[in-house]
Design a protein around this motif. Structure first.
Motif, PDB file in Angstrom:
ATOM      1  N   THR A 213       1.090  -1.193   0.154  1.00 14.14           N
ATOM      2  CA  THR A 213       0.000   0.359   0.240  1.00 14.14           C
ATOM      3  C   THR A 213       0.896   1.024  -0.101  1.00 14.14           C
ATOM      4  O   THR A 213       0.475   2.264  -0.184  1.00 14.14           O
ATOM      5  CB  THR A 213      -0.767   0.052   0.687  1.00 14.14           C
ATOM      6  OG1 THR A 213      -0.219  -0.153   2.356  1.00 14.14           O
ATOM      7  CG2 THR A 213      -2.097  -0.807   1.174  1.00 14.14           C
ATOM      8  N   GLY A 214       2.104   0.861   0.292  1.00 11.41           N
ATOM      9  CA  GLY A 214       3.082   2.204   0.144  1.00 11.41           C
ATOM     10  C   GLY A 214       2.618   3.027  -0.940  1.00 11.41           C
ATOM     11  O   GLY A 214       2.438   4.815  -0.405  1.00 11.41           O
ATOM     12  N   LEU A 215       2.688   3.150  -2.100  1.00 14.65           N
ATOM     13  CA  LEU A 215       2.662   4.227  -3.504  1.00 14.65           C
ATOM     14  C   LEU A 215       0.996   5.004  -3.376  1.00 14.65           C
ATOM     15  O   LEU A 215       0.556   6.415  -3.639  1.00 14.65           O
ATOM     16  CB  LEU A 215       3.108   4.032  -4.188  1.00 14.65           C
ATOM     17  CG  LEU A 215       4.502   3.862  -4.471  1.00 14.65           C
ATOM     18  CD1 LEU A 215       4.575   3.316  -6.077  1.00 14.65           C
ATOM     19  CD2 LEU A 215       4.875   4.812  -4.338  1.00 14.65           C
ATOM     20  N   ALA A 216       0.082   4.032  -2.558  1.00 14.85           N
ATOM     21  CA  ALA A 216      -0.519   4.366  -2.418  1.00 14.85           C
ATOM     22  C   ALA A 216      -1.049   5.669  -1.811  1.00 14.85           C
ATOM     23  O   ALA A 216      -2.349   6.311  -1.135  1.00 14.85           O
ATOM     24  CB  ALA A 216      -2.469   2.610  -2.568  1.00 14.85           C
ATOM     25  N   ASN A 217      -0.174   4.676  -0.494  1.00 10.10           N
ATOM     26  CA  ASN A 217      -0.741   5.866   0.536  1.00 10.10           C
ATOM     27  C   ASN A 217       0.205   7.355   0.115  1.00 10.10           C
ATOM     28  O   ASN A 217      -0.355   8.388   0.747  1.00 10.10           O
ATOM     29  CB  ASN A 217      -0.413   5.119   2.386  1.00 10.10           C
ATOM     30  CG  ASN A 217      -0.788   4.094   2.112  1.00 10.10           C
ATOM     31  OD1 ASN A 217      -2.296   4.098   1.990  1.00 10.10           O
ATOM     32  ND2 ASN A 217      -0.395   3.544   2.957  1.00 10.10           N
TER      33      ASN A 217
END
Ligand code: ZN
Length: 304
Positions: A213-217
């Protein structure tokens, strides 16, 4: 959103490397920082001033900072968790002190040997100490999106810790997804809660891509008005308490996405990709970042 600028803080020399079993030499760390600066990064979490018995990879903190003397084109952050560490960081020439308090009491005890309350009390004194020395000071709230020991950490708890941390008037406050379990809706809620408190502290986020979920965050944080993002070349770095952690969000992936969204970082993604490949050689394993494998898009035009 286009036209905005986001500051990237390169954290590979500290958060990225601190759990690597294989020792990385001081010279290699300095090359890593040098490559980050050459790519255009202007703020680097260079090392930590903690007990070398607990974090052997950071035992050369003084040597790393000595090797960065004269690099006045960037700001170097030293992580410190107590007054002695702050003294060392100041003496070593750090431009900024970063302190960590963990939102979950159990995790704070595992990480720092005391509860969240005691860490918050220590933080007030540390902020004063850093400011008296003319240093910037920032605080990171760890496990702000979930705890490996306590599970869910309520947003009210995170915001309560943040409010008390802000009482010491830091230059910046950061929310850290230490074990990579956060989702964009949490980012939106927590950042809007922080913004509602007012004040002048800049907002930074620290994401791990452990559960993808890193880039979504990152996108949610940008939308919510974050000022700065931590990232790590190659996406190296895991948390000792997060099994199979795949590391920080990769700097090259983050920069590539932001620039393609029309958000300026001032950083050359190709130089970061080269740095990620170099780091792969140093660590002897493929870093988890995506762009260093898939390639930048659009690709550079072929020479005529
Ligand atoms: Zn981290």
């Amino acid at each position: 959103m286009s036209g905005r600028r986001i500051e990237i803080v390169e954290v590979s020399p500290r958060d990225g490397l601190q759990n690597e079993k294989q020792p990385v030499s001081t010279a290699q760390k300095l090359e890593l920082v040098g490559r980050a600066l050459a790519a255009g990064i202007r703020r680097v979490e260079a090392t930590s001033f903690v007990n070398p018995k607990r974090v052997p990879q950071m035992a050369d903190a003084d040597a790393v900072m000595a090797g960065l003397k004269g690099r006045d084109d960037a700001a170097f952050i030293g992580l410190a968790l107590n007054a002695k560490g702050v003294d060392r960081a100041i003496a070593a020439g750090c431009d900024e002190i970063n302190f960590v308090v963990v939102a979950s009491d159990t995790f704070n005890r595992k990480n720092q040997g005391v509860g969240t309350e005691e860490s918050l009390a220590a933080w007030s004194a540390i902020a004063r100490q850093a400011k008296a020395a003319g240093k910037r000071c920032s605080i990171t709230i760890g496990a702000a999106f979930g705890c490996p020991f306590e599970g869910e950490v309520p947003a009210t708890r995170v915001l309560d810790v943040a409010e008390r941390a802000l009482a010491a008037e830091p230059d910046e406050i950061a929310l850290a997804d230490t074990i990579g379990c956060g989702v964009p809706s949490q980012v939106t809620a927590l950042l809007s809660g922080l913004k509602a408190m007012g004040g002048t502290a800049a907002l930074r986020c620290h994401f791990h891509d452990t559960r993808g979920t890193g880039l979504a965050n990152v996108a949610a944080a940008v939308e919510a008005g974050v000022d700065a993002l931590d990232a790590s070349i190659g996406g190296v770095g895991g948390c000792p308490f997060a099994p199979a952690a795949t590391g920080n969000i990769a700097t090259e992936d983050t920069v590539w996405m932001l620039e393609r969204m029309g958000i300026s970082t001032g950083i050359d993604v190709d130089a970061l990709v080269a740095a990620a490949h170099w780091l792969e050689e140093v660590l002897g394993k493929r870093p988890p970042g995506a762009i260093s494998r898939a390639g930048v898009f659009p690709p550079a035009p072929l020479a005529a």
